[in-house]
Design an enzyme around this catalytic site. Structure first.
Site, PDB file in Angstrom:
ATOM      1  N   ASP A 221      55.756  18.739  43.155  1.00 56.09           N
ATOM      2  CA  ASP A 221      56.290  20.003  42.637  1.00 56.09           C
ATOM      3  C   ASP A 221      57.611  20.253  43.356  1.00 56.09           C
ATOM      4  OD1 ASP A 221      56.510  22.531  41.405  1.00 56.09           O
ATOM      5  OD2 ASP A 221      55.397  23.531  42.992  1.00 56.09           O
ATOM      6  N   SER A 222      58.333  21.284  42.927  1.00 57.28           N
ATOM      7  CA  SER A 222      59.547  21.673  43.646  1.00 57.28           C
ATOM      8  C   SER A 222      59.196  22.220  45.025  1.00 57.28           C
ATOM      9  CB  SER A 222      60.269  22.764  42.859  1.00 57.28           C
ATOM     10  OG  SER A 222      59.408  23.880  42.709  1.00 57.28           O
TER      11      SER A 222
ATOM     12  N   CYS B 164      53.439  28.852  35.895  1.00 56.38           N
ATOM     13  CA  CYS B 164      54.183  28.231  36.997  1.00 56.38           C
ATOM     14  C   CYS B 164      53.177  28.104  38.135  1.00 56.38           C
ATOM     15  CB  CYS B 164      55.350  29.128  37.402  1.00 56.38           C
ATOM     16  SG  CYS B 164      56.133  28.641  38.959  1.00 56.38           S
TER      17      CYS B 164
ATOM     18  N   GLU C  97      57.683  30.745  48.438  1.00 56.50           N
ATOM     19  CA  GLU C  97      58.206  29.812  49.450  1.00 56.50           C
ATOM     20  C   GLU C  97      58.350  30.495  50.809  1.00 56.50           C
ATOM     21  OE1 GLU C  97      58.722  26.454  49.232  1.00 56.50           O
ATOM     22  OE2 GLU C  97      57.877  26.541  47.215  1.00 56.50           O
TER      23      GLU C  97
ATOM     24  N   HIS D 196      53.473  28.057  41.208  1.00 59.05           N
ATOM     25  CA  HIS D 196      53.681  28.963  42.342  1.00 59.05           C
ATOM     26  C   HIS D 196      52.986  30.316  42.154  1.00 59.05           C
ATOM     27  CE1 HIS D 196      57.000  26.300  43.580  1.00 59.05           C
ATOM     28  NE2 HIS D 196      57.052  26.967  44.711  1.00 59.05           N
TER      29      HIS D 196
ATOM     30  N   CYS E 254      54.104  20.848  38.136  1.00 63.86           N
ATOM     31  CA  CYS E 254      55.225  21.764  37.954  1.00 63.86           C
ATOM     32  C   CYS E 254      55.485  21.884  36.455  1.00 63.86           C
ATOM     33  CB  CYS E 254      56.441  21.172  38.665  1.00 63.86           C
ATOM     34  SG  CYS E 254      57.946  22.120  38.472  1.00 63.86           S
TER      35      CYS E 254
HETATM   36  N1  DGL Z   1      56.118  25.388  40.472  1.00 66.39           N
HETATM   37  C1  DGL Z   1      57.030  25.174  39.422  1.00 66.39           C
HETATM   38  C2  DGL Z   1      56.447  25.382  38.050  1.00 66.39           C
HETATM   39  O1  DGL Z   1      55.268  25.194  37.882  1.00 66.39           O
HETATM   40  C3  DGL Z   1      58.493  25.388  39.589  1.00 66.39           C
HETATM   41  C4  DGL Z   1      58.994  26.541  40.364  1.00 66.39           C
HETATM   42  C5  DGL Z   1      60.489  26.435  40.617  1.00 66.39           C
HETATM   43  O2  DGL Z   1      60.860  25.575  41.412  1.00 66.39           O
HETATM   44  O3  DGL Z   1      61.255  27.191  40.024  1.00 66.39           O
HETATM   45  O4  DGL Z   1      57.135  25.686  37.123  1.00 66.39           O
END
Ligand code: DGL
Length: 272
Positions: free
Chosen positions: A7-8, A180, A148, A182, A70
């Site tokens: 993931d990011s 997302c 984060e 996150h 992600c």
């Molecule tokens: N966790 C990511 C997602 O599921 C990306 C979040 C990001 O880096 O903007 O979309």
């Protein structure tokens, strides 16, 4: 079987956490591209480049299969990844289908990053599954930054959620789709805002289930096991996981403690 998950940033940990529950016997390599987070406000070209690098790194480390944990990277890069690499590569997309099928009449709110909301992949999905036009879309990029920074229940988060939905009537929504990875960390704040009748739907179980199917692995059906860690050595021992932050192998106590706290948070909010 060595499963690479990227993931990011720390959102992908929620997929790994679900994999700990359902596929505890496998080995995992977890990769958070913390040098480039967030992805959701970058260009598709940049994100494709990062995704290729992340995938190559995990394959070089011996991954037999990849999970793009992600939604953002999946929406722009999954085809290119599958074209380049010859191992099973699973993506993630907002779990709109289970939300539509699991609720009736009332509306469904899908929240994701700006890229995921803009891309054709989500349009195509809605075209297929949202026949009654019950779905509303809302980008919430700031939640990625908050996550984060490990800010989950802070006044800033509560205010951001409140102001994002100021023009909506929360009682009209039967489901909130966390599009997302996150966003899983914020389940308590969403639960407070939308109330106990709104389903919070994420794609983690679906993704791990799909992974088990593709790799012909048996899933653990025991729903009662809890995955909390009282120290980070146990976390590392769990399914022999290696953690990387943008190619850097994580072995320092401070970062491992951080990862442990995040896993415990994910366990705490898992059933909300
Ligand atoms: N966790 C990511 C997602 O599921 C990306 C979040 C990001 O880096 O903007 O979309």
């Amino acid at each position: 079987m060595k499963i690479g998950i990227f993931d990011s940033g720390i959102g992908g940990l929620s997929v790994l956490h679900e994999a700990y529950h359902r596929l505890p016997g496998q080995e995992y390599i977890f990769y958070a591209d913390t040098e480039h987070v967030p992805y959701g406000t970058k260009t598709p070209e940049e994100i494709v480049g990062f995704a290729i690098d992340n995938a190559q790194f995990l394959i070089d480390k011996g991954a037999d299969a990849l999970v793009v944990a992600c939604n953002t990277a999946t929406s722009v890069a999954i085809k290119e990844l599958r074209r380049r690499f010859d191992i099973p590569i699973l993506g993630m997309e907002p779990a709109v289908k289970p939300a539509v099928e699991g609720t009736e009449e009332k509306r469904i709110m899908v929240i994701a990053t700006p890229v995921t909301i803009r891309e054709d992949k989500l349009r195509d999905l809605l075209h297929r599954v949202d026949e009654e036009h019950r779905v509303d879309l809302k980008p919430m990029p700031k939640l990625v930054e908050f996550a984060e920074k490990e800010m989950f229940d802070t006044p800033e988060v509560i205010e951001y959620i409140r102001s994002s939905f100021a023009d909506y009537d929360a009682s009209k929504y039967s489901a909130l789709v966390l599009g997302c990875t996150h966003f899983n960390y914020f389940k308590p704040a969403f639960r407070d805002f939308f109330g106990s009748d709104t389903l919070l739907v994420d794609g983690n179980f679906g993704t791990v289930h799909h992974l088990a199917d593709v790799l012909s692995l048996d899933m653990n059906s025991d729903q009662d096991t809890e995955v909390y860690f009282d120290d980070y050595h146990k976390m590392l021992g769990q399914s022999k996981t290696e953690y990387y932050f943008s190619k850097k192998f994580i072995e320092d106590e401070k970062t491992l403690e951080h990862l442990k706290r995040l896993h415990n948070r994910l366990e705490e909010v898992r059933k909300l």
